[in-house]
Design an enzyme around this catalytic site. Structure first.
Site, PDB file in Angstrom:
ATOM      1  N   PHE A  47       0.850  -1.186   0.000  1.00  0.00           N
ATOM      2  CA  PHE A  47       0.000   0.000   0.000  1.00  0.00           C
ATOM      3  C   PHE A  47       0.886   1.237   0.000  1.00  0.00           C
ATOM      4  CE2 PHE A  47      -2.356   3.490   1.936  1.00  0.00           C
ATOM      5  CZ  PHE A  47      -3.430   3.530   1.079  1.00  0.00           C
TER       6      PHE A  47
ATOM      7  N   ASP B  19       9.256   2.796   1.907  1.00  0.00           N
ATOM      8  CA  ASP B  19       8.049   3.496   2.347  1.00  0.00           C
ATOM      9  C   ASP B  19       7.900   3.217   3.845  1.00  0.00           C
ATOM     10  OD1 ASP B  19       5.496   4.205   3.125  1.00  0.00           O
ATOM     11  OD2 ASP B  19       4.531   3.495   1.295  1.00  0.00           O
TER      12      ASP B  19
ATOM     13  N   LYS C 197       2.482   9.713   8.386  1.00  0.00           N
ATOM     14  CA  LYS C 197       1.676   9.353   9.558  1.00  0.00           C
ATOM     15  C   LYS C 197       2.124   9.970  10.904  1.00  0.00           C
ATOM     16  CE  LYS C 197      -1.042   5.547   7.950  1.00  0.00           C
ATOM     17  NZ  LYS C 197      -0.735   5.049   6.604  1.00  0.00           N
TER      18      LYS C 197
HETATM   19  C1  PLP Z   1      -0.910   5.326   5.184  1.00  0.00           C
HETATM   20  C2  PLP Z   1       0.119   4.907   4.223  1.00  0.00           C
HETATM   21  C3  PLP Z   1       0.324   5.600   3.010  1.00  0.00           C
HETATM   22  C4  PLP Z   1      -0.565   6.732   2.565  1.00  0.00           C
HETATM   23  O1  PLP Z   1      -0.492   7.846   3.414  1.00  0.00           O
HETATM   24  P1  PLP Z   1      -1.591   9.011   3.286  1.00  0.00           P
HETATM   25  O2  PLP Z   1      -1.117  10.050   4.270  1.00  0.00           O
HETATM   26  O3  PLP Z   1      -2.918   8.432   3.631  1.00  0.00           O
HETATM   27  O4  PLP Z   1      -1.541   9.507   1.894  1.00  0.00           O
HETATM   28  C5  PLP Z   1       1.342   5.165   2.188  1.00  0.00           C
HETATM   29  N1  PLP Z   1       2.117   4.131   2.522  1.00  0.00           N
HETATM   30  C6  PLP Z   1       1.963   3.440   3.674  1.00  0.00           C
HETATM   31  C7  PLP Z   1       2.880   2.306   3.994  1.00  0.00           C
HETATM   32  C8  PLP Z   1       0.946   3.797   4.550  1.00  0.00           C
HETATM   33  O5  PLP Z   1       0.774   3.104   5.676  1.00  0.00           O
END
Ligand code: PLP
Length: 393
Positions: free
Chosen positions: A138, A223, A252
Site C-alpha cells: 500500500f 516506504d 503518519k
Molecule cells: C498510510 C500509508 C500511506 C498513505 O499515506 P496518506 O497520508 O494516507 O496519503 C502510504 N504508505 C503506507 C505504507 C501507509 O501506511
C-alpha cells in the site's frame, strides 16, 4: 447538533469514502479517547499509527500554540526556523542528506517516484523508469501511488493506471532477481507491509534486496510511512535490517496528527530535485514543522523508542498466549508496536465487540486484527485489551 444529528448530517454531506462506526469522538488524553456520550476507549489504532505520543500531548499543544502566535505559514520562497531544525534532526538521525516536505504519505511517495525517475533522466538514462513494487503493498491513493500499490481492490474503477510499475511477491528474492533489469529505476517497498496484513520479511531478505539493487544500479526506496518514527522499536524500521535505503518516505506519525509528509534522500540522488522541479505550497510550513520538531525532541527526551520496543515484546508475548489458548487464532506477527493477529473469524465482528467493551482495534484484509497503539501505551492497558480479547475469542 446532538450526537445522532451530527452523525446523520455527516452521512448526508461528507463523501462516503469511509465506512464509519457510529460514534462521535470528542477528546483524548494519552492512549484514551472519549466519545460524545462520555464513553471512554483505550486506543490501539492511534489514528492509524499517527498519534504515536498519544492524544492531547501537552508539549505538542505548547509548541503549536507558541508557533501559532508567531507565524502559521509563509511560502517556501523564504526560510523558516522550524522547517530547518526539523530537516536537520531528520538528517542527523537517518541515512539521508536532504529532506523534501509535503503534506501526506501519498505525496511523499509521489515525490520519491518523481525523484527516482528524475535522477536517471538527469543521467541521460531516460528509458530507465520502471519501478518494482510488491503484491499486497500500500503506497497511497493518488494516481501514481495507486498505480504503485499491489492490491486490485484499491485500484478497481480507476483504470488506466500509470505506466511503469511492476509487481512481485513480497519477501521473495528469486522473484526480484528475475524481474529486475537495467530498465529498473527503483524498488519501492514497505519494510513491513502494514495495510497488506502486517507482513514481515524473513531475516536476511533486505540485505539481499540491497545487494541486488546495488548490482543493477536501481534505487531502493523504503516506504516508512507506517513503520517510521519508532513504531518498530527503532526510530526507522530499516535500522532493524542492517541496511540503508537510498530514499525513504515518512508521514503518519511524523507530527503526531498534523498533516505532514517527508521524502528523504542521499545527496547524490536529492541533487535531481533542483529549483522548479517539484514543490508543495504547504510543505514544511512553520506550524506543522514546529509540531513535528517537538515530536522528535520528545521521542528522544522520553526514550519513546525503547519503550515501544519493550511494550512490543510484552504485547506479542501476550498475543501468543491467546494463540495457544484459542484455536481460532492462526498467527501472531509483527515487530515493535506494529502487531497483527490472524484469526479464523470475521475481523470486523471482533473489532465491534472490542469497541463495545471500550477498546479500539483495527481489522485489515478481512481476518487480521492490527494493533498499532500510541507508543506510550502502558503494560496495564495491554493487559486489559488481552483479557478483553480473551473473553471475546
Ligand atoms: C498510510 C500509508 C500511506 C498513505 O499515506 P496518506 O497520508 O494516507 O496519503 C502510504 N504508505 C503506507 C505504507 C501507509 O501506511
Amino acid at each position: 447538533m446532538d450526537t445522532n444529528e451530527t452523525i446523520n448530517k455527516a452521512d448526508q454531506v461528507i463523501a462516503k469514502t469511509y465506512k464509519r462506526f457510529p460514534v462521535l469522538m470528542t477528546k483524548g488524553k494519552e492512549a484514551t479517547l472519549w466519545d460524545s456520550e462520555g464513553r471512554s476507549y483505550t486506543d490501539f489504532v492511534a489514528g492509524i499509527a499517527v498519534c504515536n505520543l498519544g492524544h492531547a500531548h501537552p508539549g505538542i499543544a505548547r509548541a503549536l500554540s507558541d508557533q501559532a502566535k508567531k507565524l502559521l505559514h509563509v511560502s517556501n520562497l523564504y526560510y523558516t526556523s522550524p522547517q530547518t531544525e526539523l530537516a536537520s534532526l531528520l538528517v542527523e538521525k537517518s541515512f539521508a542528506d536532504r529532506v523534501f516536505f509535503c503534506n501526506s504519505g501519498a505525496e511523499a511517495n509521489e515525490a520519491a517516484i518523481k525523484l527516482a525517475r528524475k535522477y536517471f533522466n538527469d543521467k541521460k538514462e531516460e528509458n530507465r523508469y520502471t519501478i518494482i513494487t510488491m503484491e499486497k503493498s500500500f503506497h497511497g491513493r493518488t494516481m501514481a501511488t495507486l498505480s504503485a500499490t499491489g492490491q486490485d481492490k484499491i485500484k478497481a474503477g480507476f483504470d488506466p493506471g500509470l505506466e511503469g510499475f511492476e509487481f512481485i511477491p513480497f519477501n521473495n528474492i528469486d522473484a526480484l532477481q528475475k524481474k529486475i533489469d537495467p530498465s529498473t529505476c527503483a524498488v519501492l517497498i514497505e519494510p513491513i507491509q502494514g495495510e497488506g496484513g502486517v507482513r514481515c520479511p524473513d531475516p536476511g531478505y533486505f540485505k539481499k534486496v540491497r545487494k541486488i539493487c546495488d548490482k543493477t544500479g536501481a534505487l531502493l526506496i523504503f516506504d516508512e510511512i507506517q513503520t517510521g518514527m519508532g513504531r518498530t522499536g527503532k526510530l526507522f524500521a530499516y535500522e532493524n535490517f542492517g541496511i540503508e535505503p537510498d530514499i525513504m518516505t515518512l508521514a503518519k506519525a511524523l507530527a503526531n496528527g498534523l498533516p505532514i509528509g517527508a521524502m528523504l534522500a542521499r545527496e547524490e540522488i536529492a541533487e535531481a530535485f533542483g529549483p522548479g522541479t517539484h514543490a508543495s505550497t504547504f510543505g514544511g510550513t512553520p506550524i506543522v514543522t514546529a509540531a513535528s520538531l517537538e515530536v522528535l525532541k520528545t521521542i528522544h527526551k522520553e526514550k519513546i523508542v525503547d519503550h515501544a520496543l519493550n511494550m512490543g515484546k510484552y504485547f506479542i508475548k501476550q498475543l501468543n498466549y491467546l494463540k495457544e489458548k484459542h484455536a481460532c487464532v492462526e498467527d501472531v506477527r509483527g515487530i515493535g508496536l506494529l502487531l497483527g493477529m490472524k484469526i479464523n473469524a470475521d475481523g470486523d465482528l471482533i473489532v465491534k465487540k472490542c469497541m463495545e467493551k471500550g477498546f479500539l482495534i483495527n481489522s485489515i484484509q478481512g481476518n487480521i486484527l492490527r494493533f498499532i497503539p500510541p507508543l506510550i501505551i502502558k503494560k496495564e492497558e495491554i493487559d486489559a485489551l488481552i483479557s478483553c480479547l480473551d473473553s471475546i475469542l
